[in-house]
Motif scaffolding. Structure first.
Motif, PDB file in Angstrom:
ATOM      1  N   PRO A  85       0.919  -1.054  -0.300  1.00  0.00           N
ATOM      2  CA  PRO A  85      -0.137   0.119   0.163  1.00  0.00           C
ATOM      3  C   PRO A  85       0.886   0.917   0.011  1.00  0.00           C
ATOM      4  CG  PRO A  85      -0.378  -1.512   2.180  1.00  0.00           C
ATOM      5  CD  PRO A  85       0.036  -2.027   1.051  1.00  0.00           C
ATOM      6  N   LYS A  86       2.249   1.169   0.727  1.00  0.00           N
ATOM      7  CA  LYS A  86       2.880   2.410   0.109  1.00  0.00           C
ATOM      8  C   LYS A  86       3.383   2.682  -0.422  1.00  0.00           C
ATOM      9  CE  LYS A  86       6.485   4.962   2.674  1.00  0.00           C
ATOM     10  NZ  LYS A  86       7.893   4.784   3.962  1.00  0.00           N
ATOM     11  N   ARG A  87       3.728   1.752  -1.403  1.00  0.00           N
ATOM     12  CA  ARG A  87       3.832   2.375  -2.698  1.00  0.00           C
ATOM     13  C   ARG A  87       2.691   2.900  -3.727  1.00  0.00           C
ATOM     14  NH1 ARG A  87       8.523  -1.053  -6.316  1.00  0.00           N
ATOM     15  NH2 ARG A  87       8.493   0.009  -8.241  1.00  0.00           N
ATOM     16  N   ALA A  88       1.765   1.794  -3.419  1.00  0.00           N
ATOM     17  CA  ALA A  88       0.884   2.941  -4.249  1.00  0.00           C
ATOM     18  C   ALA A  88       0.057   4.202  -3.495  1.00  0.00           C
ATOM     19  CB  ALA A  88      -0.824   2.214  -4.314  1.00  0.00           C
ATOM     20  N   VAL A  89       0.398   4.845  -2.888  1.00  0.00           N
ATOM     21  CA  VAL A  89       0.659   5.644  -2.318  1.00  0.00           C
ATOM     22  C   VAL A  89       1.178   6.381  -2.504  1.00  0.00           C
ATOM     23  CG1 VAL A  89       0.641   7.885  -0.228  1.00  0.00           C
ATOM     24  CG2 VAL A  89      -0.761   5.236  -0.140  1.00  0.00           C
ATOM     25  N   ALA A  90       2.858   6.168  -2.909  1.00  0.00           N
ATOM     26  CA  ALA A  90       3.781   6.848  -3.012  1.00  0.00           C
ATOM     27  C   ALA A  90       3.414   7.116  -4.758  1.00  0.00           C
ATOM     28  CB  ALA A  90       5.202   5.955  -2.614  1.00  0.00           C
ATOM     29  N   VAL A  91       3.234   6.223  -5.531  1.00  0.00           N
ATOM     30  CA  VAL A  91       3.252   6.946  -6.613  1.00  0.00           C
ATOM     31  C   VAL A  91       1.518   7.041  -7.416  1.00  0.00           C
ATOM     32  CG1 VAL A  91       2.144   5.885  -9.126  1.00  0.00           C
ATOM     33  CG2 VAL A  91       3.936   4.635  -8.010  1.00  0.00           C
ATOM     34  N   GLY A  92       0.738   7.287  -6.520  1.00  0.00           N
ATOM     35  CA  GLY A  92      -0.227   8.251  -6.754  1.00  0.00           C
ATOM     36  C   GLY A  92      -0.093   9.768  -6.183  1.00  0.00           C
ATOM     37  N   LEU A  93      -0.393  10.143  -5.282  1.00  0.00           N
ATOM     38  CA  LEU A  93       0.334  11.054  -5.171  1.00  0.00           C
ATOM     39  C   LEU A  93       0.458  11.925  -5.486  1.00  0.00           C
ATOM     40  CD1 LEU A  93       0.139  10.954  -1.024  1.00  0.00           C
ATOM     41  CD2 LEU A  93      -1.505  11.433  -2.638  1.00  0.00           C
ATOM     42  N   LEU A 125      -6.249  12.187 -15.557  1.00  0.00           N
ATOM     43  CA  LEU A 125      -4.791  11.689 -14.497  1.00  0.00           C
ATOM     44  C   LEU A 125      -4.973  11.640 -13.788  1.00  0.00           C
ATOM     45  CD1 LEU A 125      -1.586  11.047 -15.073  1.00  0.00           C
ATOM     46  CD2 LEU A 125      -1.060  13.090 -14.469  1.00  0.00           C
ATOM     47  N   MET A 126      -5.850  12.344 -13.041  1.00  0.00           N
ATOM     48  CA  MET A 126      -6.498  12.334 -11.876  1.00  0.00           C
ATOM     49  C   MET A 126      -7.326  11.193 -11.431  1.00  0.00           C
ATOM     50  SD  MET A 126      -6.146  14.301  -9.038  1.00  0.00           S
ATOM     51  CE  MET A 126      -5.545  15.968  -8.937  1.00  0.00           C
ATOM     52  N   GLY A 127      -7.516  10.590 -12.235  1.00  0.00           N
ATOM     53  CA  GLY A 127      -8.609   9.366 -12.006  1.00  0.00           C
ATOM     54  C   GLY A 127      -7.886   8.240 -11.593  1.00  0.00           C
ATOM     55  N   PRO A 128      -7.479   7.848 -12.113  1.00  0.00           N
ATOM     56  CA  PRO A 128      -5.983   6.255 -11.314  1.00  0.00           C
ATOM     57  C   PRO A 128      -4.798   6.997 -10.428  1.00  0.00           C
ATOM     58  CG  PRO A 128      -5.128   7.335 -13.388  1.00  0.00           C
ATOM     59  CD  PRO A 128      -7.106   8.394 -13.236  1.00  0.00           C
ATOM     60  N   ALA A 129      -5.046   8.406 -10.338  1.00  0.00           N
ATOM     61  CA  ALA A 129      -3.902   8.840  -8.983  1.00  0.00           C
ATOM     62  C   ALA A 129      -4.578   8.718  -7.935  1.00  0.00           C
ATOM     63  CB  ALA A 129      -4.016  10.163  -9.043  1.00  0.00           C
ATOM     64  N   GLU A 130      -6.268   9.483  -7.720  1.00  0.00           N
ATOM     65  CA  GLU A 130      -6.980   8.858  -6.868  1.00  0.00           C
ATOM     66  C   GLU A 130      -7.171   7.249  -6.904  1.00  0.00           C
ATOM     67  OE1 GLU A 130     -11.842   9.109  -5.719  1.00  0.00           O
ATOM     68  OE2 GLU A 130     -10.906  10.498  -7.277  1.00  0.00           O
ATOM     69  N   SER A 131      -7.345   6.766  -7.315  1.00  0.00           N
ATOM     70  CA  SER A 131      -7.670   5.546  -7.005  1.00  0.00           C
ATOM     71  C   SER A 131      -6.442   4.581  -6.564  1.00  0.00           C
ATOM     72  CB  SER A 131      -7.735   4.318  -8.441  1.00  0.00           C
ATOM     73  OG  SER A 131      -7.773   3.144  -8.084  1.00  0.00           O
ATOM     74  N   LEU A 132      -5.091   5.194  -7.033  1.00  0.00           N
ATOM     75  CA  LEU A 132      -4.060   4.558  -6.354  1.00  0.00           C
ATOM     76  C   LEU A 132      -3.882   5.376  -4.793  1.00  0.00           C
ATOM     77  CD1 LEU A 132      -1.759   4.787  -9.210  1.00  0.00           C
ATOM     78  CD2 LEU A 132      -1.682   2.541  -7.924  1.00  0.00           C
ATOM     79  N   PHE A 133      -4.012   6.537  -4.266  1.00  0.00           N
ATOM     80  CA  PHE A 133      -4.052   7.071  -3.077  1.00  0.00           C
ATOM     81  C   PHE A 133      -4.713   6.636  -2.407  1.00  0.00           C
ATOM     82  CE2 PHE A 133      -5.211  11.267  -4.293  1.00  0.00           C
ATOM     83  CZ  PHE A 133      -6.139  10.795  -3.843  1.00  0.00           C
ATOM     84  N   LEU A 134      -6.418   5.924  -2.849  1.00  0.00           N
ATOM     85  CA  LEU A 134      -7.559   5.813  -1.901  1.00  0.00           C
ATOM     86  C   LEU A 134      -7.042   4.374  -1.685  1.00  0.00           C
ATOM     87  CD1 LEU A 134      -9.561   6.912  -0.111  1.00  0.00           C
ATOM     88  CD2 LEU A 134     -11.019   6.862  -1.752  1.00  0.00           C
ATOM     89  N   THR A 135      -7.236   3.390  -2.582  1.00  0.00           N
ATOM     90  CA  THR A 135      -6.925   2.364  -2.523  1.00  0.00           C
ATOM     91  C   THR A 135      -5.542   1.974  -1.531  1.00  0.00           C
ATOM     92  OG1 THR A 135      -7.397   1.538  -4.428  1.00  0.00           O
ATOM     93  CG2 THR A 135      -6.771  -0.342  -3.369  1.00  0.00           C
ATOM     94  N   GLY A 136      -4.997   2.653  -1.719  1.00  0.00           N
ATOM     95  CA  GLY A 136      -3.865   2.790  -1.011  1.00  0.00           C
ATOM     96  C   GLY A 136      -3.212   2.700   0.548  1.00  0.00           C
ATOM     97  N   THR A 137      -4.431   3.874   1.156  1.00  0.00           N
ATOM     98  CA  THR A 137      -4.534   4.610   2.292  1.00  0.00           C
ATOM     99  C   THR A 137      -5.336   2.905   3.240  1.00  0.00           C
ATOM    100  OG1 THR A 137      -6.091   6.153   1.244  1.00  0.00           O
ATOM    101  CG2 THR A 137      -3.649   6.551   2.051  1.00  0.00           C
ATOM    102  N   MET A 138      -6.580   3.610   2.153  1.00  0.00           N
ATOM    103  CA  MET A 138      -7.734   2.144   2.897  1.00  0.00           C
ATOM    104  C   MET A 138      -6.720   0.441   3.868  1.00  0.00           C
ATOM    105  SD  MET A 138     -11.210   2.940   3.171  1.00  0.00           S
ATOM    106  CE  MET A 138     -11.539   3.793   2.253  1.00  0.00           C
ATOM    107  N   THR A 139      -6.187   0.396   2.299  1.00  0.00           N
ATOM    108  CA  THR A 139      -5.366  -1.125   2.635  1.00  0.00           C
ATOM    109  C   THR A 139      -4.560  -1.159   3.594  1.00  0.00           C
ATOM    110  OG1 THR A 139      -6.006  -1.697   0.262  1.00  0.00           O
ATOM    111  CG2 THR A 139      -4.162  -3.256   1.599  1.00  0.00           C
ATOM    112  N   TRP A 140      -3.909   0.468   3.675  1.00  0.00           N
ATOM    113  CA  TRP A 140      -2.586   0.245   4.246  1.00  0.00           C
ATOM    114  C   TRP A 140      -3.090   0.733   6.289  1.00  0.00           C
ATOM    115  CZ3 TRP A 140       1.370   4.867   3.317  1.00  0.00           C
ATOM    116  CH2 TRP A 140       2.930   4.545   4.277  1.00  0.00           C
ATOM    117  N   GLY A 141      -4.574   1.150   6.058  1.00  0.00           N
ATOM    118  CA  GLY A 141      -4.783   1.300   7.472  1.00  0.00           C
ATOM    119  C   GLY A 141      -5.467   0.067   7.974  1.00  0.00           C
TER     120      GLY A 141
END
Length: 404
Positions: A85-93, A125-141
């Motif tokens: 999840p951290k990698r997903a967030v680090a790519v999405g943001l 571009l904002m679409g996949p960005a949101e998808s990555l950082f939100l999925t990442g933070t939810m899974t990370w939590g």
């Protein structure tokens, strides 16, 4: 200390450790979602008022991000499972920051058509960005505080999302009025970097995805479709209120639409602040069914409202009812998916909200054209009934020992 004891402590964290595990991620979601909420009221003003394009073009520019998000959900979930999840967030943001940079670049182009194209690419571009950082933070939590706190994770991060969207509108308008769309774009570019700085301080969790891939998305859908569809149906009244409540008040020459919407927000946030633990403690099925029943009562009041007080009460009840549906259905959905595919499950589950947001406006708009604004809330009530039937049938299947 034995490994078994360590696992037991990790799976039963204290309230303090839960707060410590979630608050940084809630901060990331809040700052990052501001970059989605702030441009929303500014985009129509810029595309129509400055660039001179029609309302239809405005609709496409605003709405294309939702479609882009839906299409990227599978990728973001699989990426989160494979790389953590951290990698997903680090790519999405950073991707969200680049989208903001494209917004800014569009303001520097003199030709209106070319400026619109660059802005449109930024929205895509904002679409996949949101998808990555939100999925990442939810899974990370979920990984940080344990599966048994899934409801609390979704409730707290949901508060951050809706707070950012709610505050983003007045902030975006204020920035637009003072600095123009360039100021909005610059703010959109900087905010994800604040979230990235917070994420950099947090310990990464190991990627749980298996070599060769985890559960297929079709299998994830088979496991969670009931809960996702119930979520989508129960999210329709929220979309109806945000789209049509002001018009209902205006048509009836009522004042206080803003107060009614504030009542929805107060009911929604208040329930999550004080009762976010209920889906984890007494079960998502029971909490979800009661929540949708309350939401149904709110929609029926709005449908039959003859004065602004009755409509305001209906809006408040809708907010109270809708508040815990997302974490309640999320608890049940996540429990049915193996840990190594949790990211894909989160992304697929979130796609049902995208679906509700994208379809509700056009469908309900047609009904309003034929039957008036009251029909919008009757449609919301019907959606609640269907969601409730899905939940009750799932509970019956569970009691009978069949997969829900």
């Amino acid at each position: 200390m034995t490994t078994t004891t360590q696992q037991s402590e990790q799976s039963n964290p204290s309230d303090d450790s839960v707060a410590g595990g979630l608050l940084p991620l809630v901060a990331i979601v809040f700052t990052s979602f501001l970059c989605i909420g702030i441009p929303l009221p500014a985009l129509p003003l810029h595309v129509n008022g400055v660039l001179g394009f029609s309302a239809l073009t405005v609709g496409w520019v605003v709405g294309i991000q939702s479609f882009s998000t839906i299409l990227s959900r599978k990728f973001s979930g699989s990426y989160c499972d494979r790389h953590g999840p951290k990698r997903a967030v680090a790519v999405g943001l950073p991707m969200a920051a680049v989208a903001g940079l494209l917004y800014l670049a569009s303001t520097l182009i003199a030709d209106a058509g070319a400026s619109l194209v660059v802005l449109f690419i930024g929205r895509l571009l904002m679409g996949p960005a949101e998808s990555l950082f939100l999925t990442g933070t939810m899974t990370w939590g979920i990984g940080r505080v344990g599966m048994q706190r899934t409801g609390k994770v979704m409730a707290w991060q949901g508060i951050a999302m809706f707070a950012a969207l709610g505050l983003g509108a007045p902030i975006g308008i204020a920035i637009q009025q003072r600095f123009g769309f360039a100021g909005v774009a610059l703010t959109t570019m900087v905010l994800p970097l604040v979230g990235l700085a917070i994420a950099a301080t947090l310990r990464a969790l190991p990627a749980l995805g298996r070599k060769g891939g985890g559960v297929a998305m079709s299998e994830v859908l088979r496991l969670i479709w009931r809960f996702g569809l119930a979520l989508a149906l129960s999210a329709m009244p929220f979309a109806i209120i945000t789209s049509f409540l002001v018009l209902l008040y205006a048509t009836n020459n009522w004042s206080g639409a803003g107060i009614a919407i504030l009542g929805f927000s107060a009911g929604y946030v208040g329930v999550r602040l004080f009762f976010a633990h209920l889906p984890d403690r007494i079960g998502g099925a029971k909490v979800g069914a009661v929540s949708v029943a309350i939401e149904l009562a709110g929609q029926l009041l709005l449908w039959q409202s003859h004065d602004p007080v009755m409509a305001g009460l209906g809006t408040l009840l809708t907010g109270i009812g809708f508040s815990l549906v997302f974490p309640s259905m999320g608890v049940q959905a996540m429990a049915r998916v193996p840990a190594h595919s949790r990211g894909l499950a989160v992304a697929t589950f979130m796609a049902f909200i995208d679906l509700a947001a994208g379809l509700t406006g056009p469908v309900v708009g047609v009904l309003i054209g034929y039957f008036g604004y009251g029909a919008a809330f009757l449609a919301g009530a019907v959606a609640c009934v269907l969601a409730l039937l899905l939940m009750l049938s799932g509970m019956a299947s569970a009691r009978a020992g069949r997969p829900a």
